[in-house]
Design a protein around this motif. Sequence first.
Motif, PDB file in Angstrom:
ATOM      1  N   ASN A  63      -0.414  10.755  -5.004  1.00 50.13           N
ATOM      2  CA  ASN A  63       0.477   9.805  -5.660  1.00 50.13           C
ATOM      3  C   ASN A  63      -0.792   8.714  -6.465  1.00 50.13           C
ATOM      4  OD1 ASN A  63       3.247  10.437  -5.240  1.00 50.13           O
ATOM      5  ND2 ASN A  63       2.451  10.246  -2.962  1.00 50.13           N
ATOM      6  N   GLU A  89      -2.734   8.797  -9.058  1.00 46.91           N
ATOM      7  CA  GLU A  89      -2.482   8.609 -10.484  1.00 46.91           C
ATOM      8  C   GLU A  89      -1.145   7.880 -10.875  1.00 46.91           C
ATOM      9  OE1 GLU A  89      -2.137  11.352 -14.621  1.00 46.91           O
ATOM     10  OE2 GLU A  89      -2.872  12.122 -12.420  1.00 46.91           O
ATOM     11  N   ASP A  90      -0.045   8.369 -10.134  1.00 47.21           N
ATOM     12  CA  ASP A  90       1.298   7.405 -10.283  1.00 47.21           C
ATOM     13  C   ASP A  90       1.314   6.341 -10.099  1.00 47.21           C
ATOM     14  OD1 ASP A  90       2.314  10.055 -11.274  1.00 47.21           O
ATOM     15  OD2 ASP A  90       3.274  10.648  -9.414  1.00 47.21           O
ATOM     16  N   ASP A  91       0.569   6.007  -8.876  1.00 48.05           N
ATOM     17  CA  ASP A  91       0.435   4.414  -8.512  1.00 48.05           C
ATOM     18  C   ASP A  91      -0.519   3.589  -9.403  1.00 48.05           C
ATOM     19  OD1 ASP A  91       2.024   4.802  -6.106  1.00 48.05           O
ATOM     20  OD2 ASP A  91       0.363   4.975  -4.630  1.00 48.05           O
ATOM     21  N   TYR A  92      -1.521   4.208  -9.851  1.00 47.19           N
ATOM     22  CA  TYR A  92      -2.259   3.657 -10.873  1.00 47.19           C
ATOM     23  C   TYR A  92      -1.640   3.392 -12.223  1.00 47.19           C
ATOM     24  CZ  TYR A  92      -5.855   2.851 -14.312  1.00 47.19           C
ATOM     25  OH  TYR A  92      -6.709   2.398 -15.328  1.00 47.19           O
ATOM     26  N   GLN A  93      -0.835   4.409 -12.389  1.00 51.54           N
ATOM     27  CA  GLN A  93      -0.017   4.092 -13.751  1.00 51.54           C
ATOM     28  C   GLN A  93       1.063   2.780 -13.642  1.00 51.54           C
ATOM     29  OE1 GLN A  93      -0.209   5.722 -16.833  1.00 51.54           O
ATOM     30  NE2 GLN A  93      -1.802   6.804 -16.225  1.00 51.54           N
ATOM     31  N   LEU A  94       1.567   3.079 -12.352  1.00 51.72           N
ATOM     32  CA  LEU A  94       2.563   1.961 -12.118  1.00 51.72           C
ATOM     33  C   LEU A  94       1.867   0.878 -12.037  1.00 51.72           C
ATOM     34  CD1 LEU A  94       5.859   1.648 -11.321  1.00 51.72           C
ATOM     35  CD2 LEU A  94       4.902   1.899  -8.970  1.00 51.72           C
ATOM     36  N   PHE A 136      -1.049  -0.603 -13.177  1.00 55.03           N
ATOM     37  CA  PHE A 136      -1.743  -0.871 -14.364  1.00 55.03           C
ATOM     38  C   PHE A 136      -1.227  -0.697 -15.740  1.00 55.03           C
ATOM     39  CE2 PHE A 136      -5.237  -0.420 -10.939  1.00 55.03           C
ATOM     40  CZ  PHE A 136      -5.611  -1.990 -10.889  1.00 55.03           C
ATOM     41  N   LYS A 137      -0.279   0.078 -15.897  1.00 57.37           N
ATOM     42  CA  LYS A 137       0.197   0.229 -17.362  1.00 57.37           C
ATOM     43  C   LYS A 137       1.537   0.102 -17.489  1.00 57.37           C
ATOM     44  CE  LYS A 137      -3.465   3.048 -18.087  1.00 57.37           C
ATOM     45  NZ  LYS A 137      -4.494   2.594 -18.959  1.00 57.37           N
ATOM     46  N   HIS A 138       2.179  -0.547 -16.533  1.00 54.84           N
ATOM     47  CA  HIS A 138       3.603  -1.180 -16.580  1.00 54.84           C
ATOM     48  C   HIS A 138       3.702  -2.468 -16.000  1.00 54.84           C
ATOM     49  CE1 HIS A 138       5.073   2.962 -17.449  1.00 54.84           C
ATOM     50  NE2 HIS A 138       4.565   3.613 -16.684  1.00 54.84           N
ATOM     51  N   THR A 166       8.774  -2.952  -7.670  1.00 52.73           N
ATOM     52  CA  THR A 166       7.190  -2.487  -7.748  1.00 52.73           C
ATOM     53  C   THR A 166       6.757  -3.116  -6.918  1.00 52.73           C
ATOM     54  OG1 THR A 166       7.614  -2.233 -10.048  1.00 52.73           O
ATOM     55  CG2 THR A 166       5.261  -2.093  -9.004  1.00 52.73           C
TER      56      THR A 166
END
Length: 196
Positions: A9, A11-16, A18-20, A26
Amino acid sequence: MFMWDTVINLEDDYQLFFKHEIWPPTVVYYLSRLVVTLTSILASLVLQIQNIKDCQALLTVIYVSIVPTVLMTSMLFLLQVRAVYHDSKVAIRLFVLLWLVVSGVSILTSVIFLGAHAGTTQQCNIAVPRNTKAIECLAILLLINDTIVFLAISYQVLTFPLIDYSLKSWAKVFFNKESLPTILHLLLQSGQHYYL
């Protein structure tokens, strides 16, 4: 298991993160997943392999981490129910009440354990006083809560896109992502993964 789950997980945690935009759900997710669960796992590992002078102190650390883990993990399910049943105040109140019961039982369960050395060693044991059914009650209550929430979310998701309310149509939507919009599929799939 925790390491494997973290890696798959990542990549998904990184996206969540830093990108959102960071919202309260959250924060609950990250506290549940990374902070409290990791603390609980590490304290439990130390309990099993390390020589400890004060077993009760270590047990207190475990309680302080396990109770929030249960609270926040069930809170994530509650937030999903709230999103799915946003227009039903009765359903939301029912699930909040169920979450409060689970929270209360998990807090009460944590105070019944005693820490003691195993024989003459410095290894710690967790002792449960006799005639206590609190552990069984918590396990059963968590199972009931998770089952009701999972079924409620699944029902709401399965009835959303259907025209034909037959069992065959429900099974097709339940097991086939092509039949659902992406967000509904992810909601259903995450509930299936958590529950199973």
